[in-house]
Design a protein around this motif. Structure first.
Motif, PDB file in Angstrom:
ATOM      1  N   HIS A 227      -0.472   4.218  -3.308  1.00 36.25           N
ATOM      2  CA  HIS A 227      -1.206   3.248  -2.488  1.00 36.25           C
ATOM      3  C   HIS A 227      -2.307   4.191  -1.831  1.00 36.25           C
ATOM      4  O   HIS A 227      -1.842   4.847  -1.165  1.00 36.25           O
ATOM      5  CB  HIS A 227      -0.354   2.308  -1.745  1.00 36.25           C
ATOM      6  CG  HIS A 227       0.583   1.577  -2.286  1.00 36.25           C
ATOM      7  ND1 HIS A 227       0.652   0.434  -2.788  1.00 36.25           N
ATOM      8  CD2 HIS A 227       1.985   2.162  -2.228  1.00 36.25           C
ATOM      9  CE1 HIS A 227       1.864   0.037  -3.227  1.00 36.25           C
ATOM     10  NE2 HIS A 227       2.552   1.109  -2.910  1.00 36.25           N
ATOM     11  N   SER A 228      -3.486   4.130  -2.363  1.00 41.85           N
ATOM     12  CA  SER A 228      -4.532   5.122  -1.887  1.00 41.85           C
ATOM     13  C   SER A 228      -5.406   4.710  -0.743  1.00 41.85           C
ATOM     14  O   SER A 228      -6.190   5.198  -0.445  1.00 41.85           O
ATOM     15  CB  SER A 228      -5.247   5.552  -3.002  1.00 41.85           C
ATOM     16  OG  SER A 228      -6.321   4.405  -3.461  1.00 41.85           O
ATOM     17  N   GLY A 229      -4.687   3.627   0.058  1.00 38.89           N
ATOM     18  CA  GLY A 229      -5.617   3.185   1.427  1.00 38.89           C
ATOM     19  C   GLY A 229      -6.822   2.391   1.045  1.00 38.89           C
ATOM     20  O   GLY A 229      -6.654   1.364   0.356  1.00 38.89           O
ATOM     21  N   GLU A 230      -7.763   2.818   1.592  1.00 40.29           N
ATOM     22  CA  GLU A 230      -9.180   1.993   1.643  1.00 40.29           C
ATOM     23  C   GLU A 230      -9.832   1.877   0.321  1.00 40.29           C
ATOM     24  O   GLU A 230     -10.438   0.589   0.017  1.00 40.29           O
ATOM     25  CB  GLU A 230     -10.317   2.883   2.503  1.00 40.29           C
ATOM     26  CG  GLU A 230     -10.660   3.957   1.964  1.00 40.29           C
ATOM     27  CD  GLU A 230     -11.493   5.061   2.775  1.00 40.29           C
ATOM     28  OE1 GLU A 230     -12.367   5.522   2.300  1.00 40.29           O
ATOM     29  OE2 GLU A 230     -11.014   4.947   3.886  1.00 40.29           O
ATOM     30  N   ALA A 231      -9.610   2.433  -0.735  1.00 44.32           N
ATOM     31  CA  ALA A 231      -9.993   2.377  -2.208  1.00 44.32           C
ATOM     32  C   ALA A 231      -9.177   1.289  -2.699  1.00 44.32           C
ATOM     33  O   ALA A 231      -9.471   0.691  -3.795  1.00 44.32           O
ATOM     34  CB  ALA A 231      -9.952   3.600  -3.016  1.00 44.32           C
ATOM     35  N   ASP A 232      -7.915   1.067  -2.138  1.00 45.73           N
ATOM     36  CA  ASP A 232      -6.907   0.035  -2.662  1.00 45.73           C
ATOM     37  C   ASP A 232      -6.555   0.398  -4.224  1.00 45.73           C
ATOM     38  O   ASP A 232      -6.376  -0.622  -4.854  1.00 45.73           O
ATOM     39  CB  ASP A 232      -7.496  -1.343  -2.492  1.00 45.73           C
ATOM     40  CG  ASP A 232      -6.157  -2.374  -2.375  1.00 45.73           C
ATOM     41  OD1 ASP A 232      -5.027  -1.942  -2.063  1.00 45.73           O
ATOM     42  OD2 ASP A 232      -6.498  -3.411  -2.938  1.00 45.73           O
ATOM     43  N   THR A 233      -6.362   1.392  -4.479  1.00 45.49           N
ATOM     44  CA  THR A 233      -6.032   1.879  -5.781  1.00 45.49           C
ATOM     45  C   THR A 233      -4.318   1.655  -5.948  1.00 45.49           C
ATOM     46  O   THR A 233      -3.649   2.203  -4.949  1.00 45.49           O
ATOM     47  CB  THR A 233      -6.370   3.412  -6.098  1.00 45.49           C
ATOM     48  OG1 THR A 233      -7.723   3.495  -6.084  1.00 45.49           O
ATOM     49  CG2 THR A 233      -5.765   3.860  -7.589  1.00 45.49           C
TER      50      THR A 233
END
Length: 90
Positions: A27-33
């Motif tokens: 889960h890459s946070g703000e990029a929502d990857t």
């Protein structure tokens, strides 16, 4: 000033009758990857059953798979920006 980003990886492991399955979810946070790597391990019938070893193997394979998928994602993003074929080293 540098920016610190938090990425998290959850590793889920499931054992069932000598077979182990693992998922490594990024889960890459703000990029929502959200990427998922898969790993499996199977107990050799000639070996002693030590579940921790199956967990380690399946989790390691899931993390390796996740890393490979992340490289592919990065290559696709670079190609989208540069309109040039990309070949990333491992």
């Amino acid at each position: 000033m540098s920016t610190v980003k938090r990425w998290t990886v959850d590793v889920l492991v499931n054992d069932d009758e000598g077979r182990t399955y693992a998922e490594a979810c990024l889960h890459s946070g703000e990029a929502d990857t959200r990427l998922v790597g898969i790993g499996r391990a199977k107990l050799n019938p000639a070996d002693r059953d030590i579940p921790e070893i199956g967990d380690e193997l399946a989790a390691a394979r899931a993390l390796c798979d996740l890393g490979q998928r992340l490289l592919v994602e990065a290559a696709n993003d670079i190609e989208a920006v540069t309109h040039e074929p990309v070949r990333l080293r491992r």
